[in-house]
Write an enzyme that holds these catalytic residues in place. Structure first.
Site, PDB file in Angstrom:
ATOM      1  N   TYR A  31       6.731 -11.394  -8.452  1.00  0.00           N
ATOM      2  CA  TYR A  31       5.823 -11.713  -7.343  1.00  0.00           C
ATOM      3  C   TYR A  31       6.404 -12.782  -6.414  1.00  0.00           C
ATOM      4  CZ  TYR A  31       2.502  -8.389  -9.015  1.00  0.00           C
ATOM      5  OH  TYR A  31       1.918  -7.196  -9.370  1.00  0.00           O
ATOM      6  N   ARG A  62       8.422 -10.759  -4.053  1.00  0.00           N
ATOM      7  CA  ARG A  62       7.570 -10.058  -3.077  1.00  0.00           C
ATOM      8  C   ARG A  62       6.938 -11.039  -2.089  1.00  0.00           C
ATOM      9  NH1 ARG A  62       3.494  -6.022  -5.152  1.00  0.00           N
ATOM     10  NH2 ARG A  62       3.620  -5.516  -2.948  1.00  0.00           N
ATOM     11  N   ASN A  99      -2.972  -3.560   0.548  1.00  0.00           N
ATOM     12  CA  ASN A  99      -1.766  -4.392   0.611  1.00  0.00           C
ATOM     13  C   ASN A  99      -2.052  -5.840   0.238  1.00  0.00           C
ATOM     14  OD1 ASN A  99      -0.610  -2.078   1.462  1.00  0.00           O
ATOM     15  ND2 ASN A  99      -0.452  -2.669   3.619  1.00  0.00           N
ATOM     16  N   VAL A 100      -1.053  -6.456  -0.375  1.00  0.00           N
ATOM     17  CA  VAL A 100      -1.196  -7.858  -0.754  1.00  0.00           C
ATOM     18  C   VAL A 100      -0.507  -8.772   0.269  1.00  0.00           C
ATOM     19  CG1 VAL A 100      -1.566  -7.445  -3.218  1.00  0.00           C
ATOM     20  CG2 VAL A 100       0.774  -7.598  -2.362  1.00  0.00           C
ATOM     21  N   HIS A 157      -6.563  -5.192  -3.478  1.00  0.00           N
ATOM     22  CA  HIS A 157      -5.642  -5.498  -4.578  1.00  0.00           C
ATOM     23  C   HIS A 157      -5.137  -6.940  -4.559  1.00  0.00           C
ATOM     24  CE1 HIS A 157      -4.785  -0.906  -5.092  1.00  0.00           C
ATOM     25  NE2 HIS A 157      -5.903  -1.297  -5.663  1.00  0.00           N
ATOM     26  N   GLY A 176      -0.797   5.096   5.918  1.00  0.00           N
ATOM     27  CA  GLY A 176       0.249   4.587   5.034  1.00  0.00           C
ATOM     28  C   GLY A 176      -0.127   4.437   3.573  1.00  0.00           C
ATOM     29  N   THR A 177      -0.957   5.345   3.084  1.00  0.00           N
ATOM     30  CA  THR A 177      -1.258   5.294   1.646  1.00  0.00           C
ATOM     31  C   THR A 177      -1.162   6.695   1.065  1.00  0.00           C
ATOM     32  OG1 THR A 177      -2.924   4.862  -0.059  1.00  0.00           O
ATOM     33  CG2 THR A 177      -3.760   5.314   2.163  1.00  0.00           C
TER      34      THR A 177
HETATM   35  P1  OAD Z   1       2.447   4.334  -1.820  1.00  0.00           P
HETATM   36  O1  OAD Z   1       3.866   3.872  -1.955  1.00  0.00           O
HETATM   37  O2  OAD Z   1       1.853   5.074  -2.955  1.00  0.00           O
HETATM   38  O3  OAD Z   1       2.311   5.249  -0.535  1.00  0.00           O
HETATM   39  C1  OAD Z   1       2.882   4.865   0.675  1.00  0.00           C
HETATM   40  C2  OAD Z   1       2.495   5.854   1.758  1.00  0.00           C
HETATM   41  O4  OAD Z   1       3.030   5.373   2.970  1.00  0.00           O
HETATM   42  C3  OAD Z   1       3.021   7.266   1.562  1.00  0.00           C
HETATM   43  O5  OAD Z   1       2.002   8.216   1.835  1.00  0.00           O
HETATM   44  C4  OAD Z   1       4.145   7.359   2.596  1.00  0.00           C
HETATM   45  O6  OAD Z   1       4.310   8.679   3.110  1.00  0.00           O
HETATM   46  C5  OAD Z   1       3.617   6.442   3.665  1.00  0.00           C
HETATM   47  N1  OAD Z   1       4.642   5.885   4.569  1.00  0.00           N
HETATM   48  C6  OAD Z   1       5.947   5.619   4.353  1.00  0.00           C
HETATM   49  N2  OAD Z   1       6.521   5.112   5.445  1.00  0.00           N
HETATM   50  C7  OAD Z   1       5.554   5.041   6.399  1.00  0.00           C
HETATM   51  C8  OAD Z   1       5.509   4.595   7.752  1.00  0.00           C
HETATM   52  N3  OAD Z   1       6.586   4.107   8.367  1.00  0.00           N
HETATM   53  N4  OAD Z   1       4.334   4.685   8.396  1.00  0.00           N
HETATM   54  C9  OAD Z   1       3.223   5.174   7.789  1.00  0.00           C
HETATM   55  N5  OAD Z   1       3.211   5.601   6.525  1.00  0.00           N
HETATM   56  C10 OAD Z   1       4.363   5.543   5.834  1.00  0.00           C
HETATM   57  O7  OAD Z   1       1.597   3.035  -1.434  1.00  0.00           O
HETATM   58  P2  OAD Z   1       0.025   2.795  -1.546  1.00  0.00           P
HETATM   59  O8  OAD Z   1      -0.731   4.060  -1.346  1.00  0.00           O
HETATM   60  O9  OAD Z   1      -0.309   1.645  -0.680  1.00  0.00           O
HETATM   61  O10 OAD Z   1      -1.261  -1.385  -6.225  1.00  0.00           O
HETATM   62  O11 OAD Z   1      -0.105   2.346  -3.055  1.00  0.00           O
HETATM   63  C11 OAD Z   1      -1.347   2.032  -3.576  1.00  0.00           C
HETATM   64  C12 OAD Z   1      -1.215   0.972  -4.637  1.00  0.00           C
HETATM   65  O12 OAD Z   1      -0.230   1.350  -5.589  1.00  0.00           O
HETATM   66  C13 OAD Z   1      -0.725  -0.359  -4.139  1.00  0.00           C
HETATM   67  O13 OAD Z   1      -1.753  -1.154  -3.576  1.00  0.00           O
HETATM   68  C14 OAD Z   1      -0.163  -1.008  -5.378  1.00  0.00           C
HETATM   69  C15 OAD Z   1       0.600   0.185  -5.908  1.00  0.00           C
HETATM   70  O14 OAD Z   1       0.827   0.197  -7.251  1.00  0.00           O
HETATM   71  C16 OAD Z   1      -1.108  -2.272  -7.209  1.00  0.00           C
HETATM   72  O15 OAD Z   1      -0.046  -2.835  -7.434  1.00  0.00           O
HETATM   73  C17 OAD Z   1      -2.365  -2.504  -8.001  1.00  0.00           C
END
Ligand code: OAD
Length: 232
Positions: free
Chosen positions: A55, A58, A89-90, A106, A174-175
């Site tokens: 962390y 990060r 996002n953190v 989170h 972006g998720t």
């Molecule tokens: P992910 O890494 O699972 O997903 C990232 C998303 O961002 C994907 O759908 C990509 O296609 C998209 N992406 C990549 N580049 C991009 C860009 N330039 N513009 C827009 N989108 C883009 O991340 P999260 O869904 O945020 O939790 O992950 C959810 C949680 O999993 C996080 O909060 C974290 C992680 O483990 C904990 O640590 C509890």
């Protein structure tokens, strides 16, 4: 007159163009680290130093990063709309771009808390990137990051649900929508809301979504321009 309410639900992809890596894309954080080594209560109990170092790394990246045009576009929506950002996002890039209402499902890297039993009661600002082993809370326990680890409750979920139930417009950006309960938040939005997804890759969303297959900065700058145009 009541302003229309926009909920922006963001994930790591919104900060990708600020240089912060995502989790599940190729080369993402969970390819380099194992969740069970750095992001669970068991990992902390086994090797708090390793978790702290992860962390710290990060936090340093986050403090050095700058908001990108996507964060700024989201903040600009506030001129015409009542905007709530619900983020997984953190990092604090939404706030630094000027968004005034941000719920962190989170947790936040800029805060720390006790690793003892009073963990949920008090948070402390962490303005330097590095937390050292031996940095203690007033209750005598080692400081740990104020982040939600896998297997822990998501205390801000209820607050976020209260906001999304009255959304007129929902923008998901972006998720990968892989992590629950956070990803389930969009199911609480009214069925007659307008839904947008901004992501350069395929994401599994209901048919009601308008899919904008672009990066966060490209997609959001366009979308915000057209939404703000609707409100002269
Ligand atoms: P992910 O890494 O699972 O997903 C990232 C998303 O961002 C994907 O759908 C990509 O296609 C998209 N992406 C990549 N580049 C991009 C860009 N330039 N513009 C827009 N989108 C883009 O991340 P999260 O869904 O945020 O939790 O992950 C959810 C949680 O999993 C996080 O909060 C974290 C992680 O483990 C904990 O640590 C509890």
């Amino acid at each position: 007159m009541r302003k229309e309410k926009i909920i922006v639900f963001s994930g790591a992809g919104v900060s990708a163009e600020s240089g912060l890596g995502t989790f599940r894309d190729s080369g993402g954080l969970w390819e380099k680290y194992k969740i069970e080594d750095v992001a669970t209560p068991e990992a902390w109990n086994k090797d708090a130093e390793k978790v702290t170092a992860f962390y710290n790394m990060r936090r340093k990246q986050c403090f050095e990063a700058q908001p990108n045009p996507a964060h700024h576009a989201i903040a600009a929506l506030e001129k015409k709309y009542d905007v709530e950002v619900i983020t997984q996002n953190v990092d604090d890039l939404h706030e630094r771009a000027g968004s005034s209402k941000v719920i962190h499902l989170h947790g936040e890297l800029s805060k720390v808390k006790s690793s003892g039993p009073s963990a949920e009661k008090a948070f402390y600002e962490q303005s330097h990137w590095e937390v050292k082993m031996g940095d203690l809370c007033p209750d005598g326990y080692q400081l740990r990051p104020h982040v939600v680890w896998f297997g822990e409750a998501v205390p801000m979920l209820e607050e976020a649900v209260k906001k999304i139930v009255s959304a007129d417009i929902v923008i998901v950006v972006g998720t990968s929508l892989n992590v629950y309960p956070a990803a389930g938040i969009i199911d609480y939005a009214p069925k007659n809301a307008r839904f947008y997804l901004v992501d350069p890759n395929e994401v599994n969303v209901p048919q009601s979504f308008n899919v904008i297959k672009k990066t966060a900065s490209e997609g959001l700058v366009d979308l915000v321009k057209s939404l703000n145009k609707e409100k002269p």
